[in-house]
Write a protein that holds these residues in place. Structure first.
Motif, PDB file in Angstrom:
ATOM      1  N   ALA A  50       9.739  -6.319  12.588  1.00 13.24           N
ATOM      2  CA  ALA A  50       8.808  -6.462  11.463  1.00 13.24           C
ATOM      3  C   ALA A  50       9.034  -7.788  10.747  1.00 13.24           C
ATOM      4  O   ALA A  50       8.067  -8.467  10.353  1.00 13.24           O
ATOM      5  CB  ALA A  50       8.969  -5.299  10.493  1.00 13.24           C
ATOM      6  N   ARG A  51      10.279  -8.189  10.581  1.00 15.11           N
ATOM      7  CA  ARG A  51      10.567  -9.495   9.956  1.00 15.11           C
ATOM      8  C   ARG A  51       9.980 -10.626  10.787  1.00 15.11           C
ATOM      9  O   ARG A  51       9.358 -11.558  10.246  1.00 15.11           O
ATOM     10  CB  ARG A  51      12.075  -9.697   9.822  1.00 15.11           C
ATOM     11  N   GLN A  55       7.122 -13.325   9.701  1.00 19.96           N
ATOM     12  CA  GLN A  55       7.377 -14.767   9.754  1.00 19.96           C
ATOM     13  C   GLN A  55       6.351 -15.468  10.633  1.00 19.96           C
ATOM     14  O   GLN A  55       5.835 -16.533  10.256  1.00 19.96           O
ATOM     15  CB  GLN A  55       8.786 -15.037  10.279  1.00 19.96           C
ATOM     16  N   ASP A  56       6.040 -14.868  11.762  1.00 18.56           N
ATOM     17  CA  ASP A  56       5.028 -15.457  12.652  1.00 18.56           C
ATOM     18  C   ASP A  56       3.662 -15.482  11.986  1.00 18.56           C
ATOM     19  O   ASP A  56       2.911 -16.455  12.112  1.00 18.56           O
ATOM     20  CB  ASP A  56       4.944 -14.685  13.963  1.00 18.56           C
ATOM     21  N   CYS A  57       3.347 -14.439  11.275  1.00 21.31           N
ATOM     22  CA  CYS A  57       2.060 -14.337  10.598  1.00 21.31           C
ATOM     23  C   CYS A  57       1.947 -15.399   9.500  1.00 21.31           C
ATOM     24  O   CYS A  57       0.931 -16.072   9.387  1.00 21.31           O
ATOM     25  CB  CYS A  57       1.905 -12.936  10.004  1.00 21.31           C
ATOM     26  N   VAL A  58       3.010 -15.559   8.719  1.00 16.70           N
ATOM     27  CA  VAL A  58       2.984 -16.519   7.614  1.00 16.70           C
ATOM     28  C   VAL A  58       2.891 -17.953   8.149  1.00 16.70           C
ATOM     29  O   VAL A  58       2.142 -18.770   7.622  1.00 16.70           O
ATOM     30  CB  VAL A  58       4.238 -16.331   6.720  1.00 16.70           C
ATOM     31  N   THR A  59       3.644 -18.240   9.202  1.00 20.35           N
ATOM     32  CA  THR A  59       3.632 -19.608   9.729  1.00 20.35           C
ATOM     33  C   THR A  59       2.327 -19.954  10.437  1.00 20.35           C
ATOM     34  O   THR A  59       1.946 -21.122  10.493  1.00 20.35           O
ATOM     35  CB  THR A  59       4.800 -19.844  10.715  1.00 20.35           C
ATOM     36  N   SER A  60       1.627 -18.958  10.951  1.00 15.58           N
ATOM     37  CA  SER A  60       0.374 -19.251  11.661  1.00 15.58           C
ATOM     38  C   SER A  60      -0.799 -19.456  10.703  1.00 15.58           C
ATOM     39  O   SER A  60      -1.828 -20.006  11.091  1.00 15.58           O
ATOM     40  CB  SER A  60       0.045 -18.137  12.648  1.00 15.58           C
ATOM     41  N   ASP A  61      -0.679 -19.009   9.462  1.00 15.20           N
ATOM     42  CA  ASP A  61      -1.721 -19.165   8.435  1.00 15.20           C
ATOM     43  C   ASP A  61      -3.048 -18.529   8.836  1.00 15.20           C
ATOM     44  O   ASP A  61      -4.103 -18.947   8.374  1.00 15.20           O
ATOM     45  CB  ASP A  61      -1.967 -20.644   8.097  1.00 15.20           C
ATOM     46  N   SER A  64      -3.846 -13.804   5.057  1.00 14.02           N
ATOM     47  CA  SER A  64      -3.266 -13.989   3.724  1.00 14.02           C
ATOM     48  C   SER A  64      -1.876 -13.357   3.684  1.00 14.02           C
ATOM     49  O   SER A  64      -1.513 -12.572   4.568  1.00 14.02           O
ATOM     50  CB  SER A  64      -4.165 -13.336   2.669  1.00 14.02           C
ATOM     51  N   ASN A  65      -1.112 -13.699   2.665  1.00 14.28           N
ATOM     52  CA  ASN A  65       0.225 -13.127   2.510  1.00 14.28           C
ATOM     53  C   ASN A  65       0.145 -11.610   2.384  1.00 14.28           C
ATOM     54  O   ASN A  65       0.984 -10.881   2.920  1.00 14.28           O
ATOM     55  CB  ASN A  65       0.920 -13.743   1.291  1.00 14.28           C
ATOM     56  N   HIS A  66      -0.879 -11.132   1.703  1.00 18.53           N
ATOM     57  CA  HIS A  66      -1.077  -9.688   1.551  1.00 18.53           C
ATOM     58  C   HIS A  66      -1.251  -9.018   2.913  1.00 18.53           C
ATOM     59  O   HIS A  66      -0.630  -7.977   3.186  1.00 18.53           O
ATOM     60  CB  HIS A  66      -2.299  -9.430   0.670  1.00 18.53           C
ATOM     61  N   ASP A  71       0.940  -5.852   7.534  1.00 17.45           N
ATOM     62  CA  ASP A  71       1.327  -5.760   8.950  1.00 17.45           C
ATOM     63  C   ASP A  71       2.806  -5.374   9.072  1.00 17.45           C
ATOM     64  O   ASP A  71       3.177  -4.545   9.909  1.00 17.45           O
ATOM     65  CB  ASP A  71       1.082  -7.085   9.671  1.00 17.45           C
ATOM     66  N   LYS A  72       3.639  -6.000   8.241  1.00 13.32           N
ATOM     67  CA  LYS A  72       5.075  -5.701   8.277  1.00 13.32           C
ATOM     68  C   LYS A  72       5.319  -4.245   7.886  1.00 13.32           C
ATOM     69  O   LYS A  72       6.086  -3.536   8.538  1.00 13.32           O
ATOM     70  CB  LYS A  72       5.830  -6.635   7.331  1.00 13.32           C
TER      71      LYS A  72
END
Length: 88
Positions: A50-51, A55-61, A64-66, A71-72
């Motif tokens: 999940a971490r 991290q992959d989701c945030v770096t791929s843009d 949104s952060n939400h 997803d996590k």
């Protein structure tokens, strides 16, 4: 002499009847311990996955952060469900 054999056999049978439940109980406890350990390992692996997912989701843009947080959370919830299935 025959009376002595019957007495010994009776004592052995009595001891066996008292000891057998403890042996079975120990075997069940060991099995439950193995199940708990496997469930714990599953949860720990899921947390790390999940971490990585977040991290992959945030770096791929792409999201949104939400959405990345959701997803996590979903991935962790799926891991908990899997651990419950293993444990129970």
């Amino acid at each position: 002499m025959g009376n002595m054999k019957c007495r010994i056999l009776g004592v052995m049978l009595t001891v066996a009847l008292f000891v057998y439940p403890f042996i079975i109980q120990h075997a069940n406890a060991t099995e439950r311990g193995d199940q708990r350990r496997e469930a714990r390992d599953t949860r720990q692996d899921t947390r790390q996955d999940a971490r990585s997912t977040k991290q992959d989701c945030v770096t791929s843009d792409d999201k949104s952060n939400h959405d990345c947080r959701q997803d996590k959370r979903q991935k962790k919830q799926d891991g908990r469900q899997e651990a419950r299935r293993i444990k129970y």
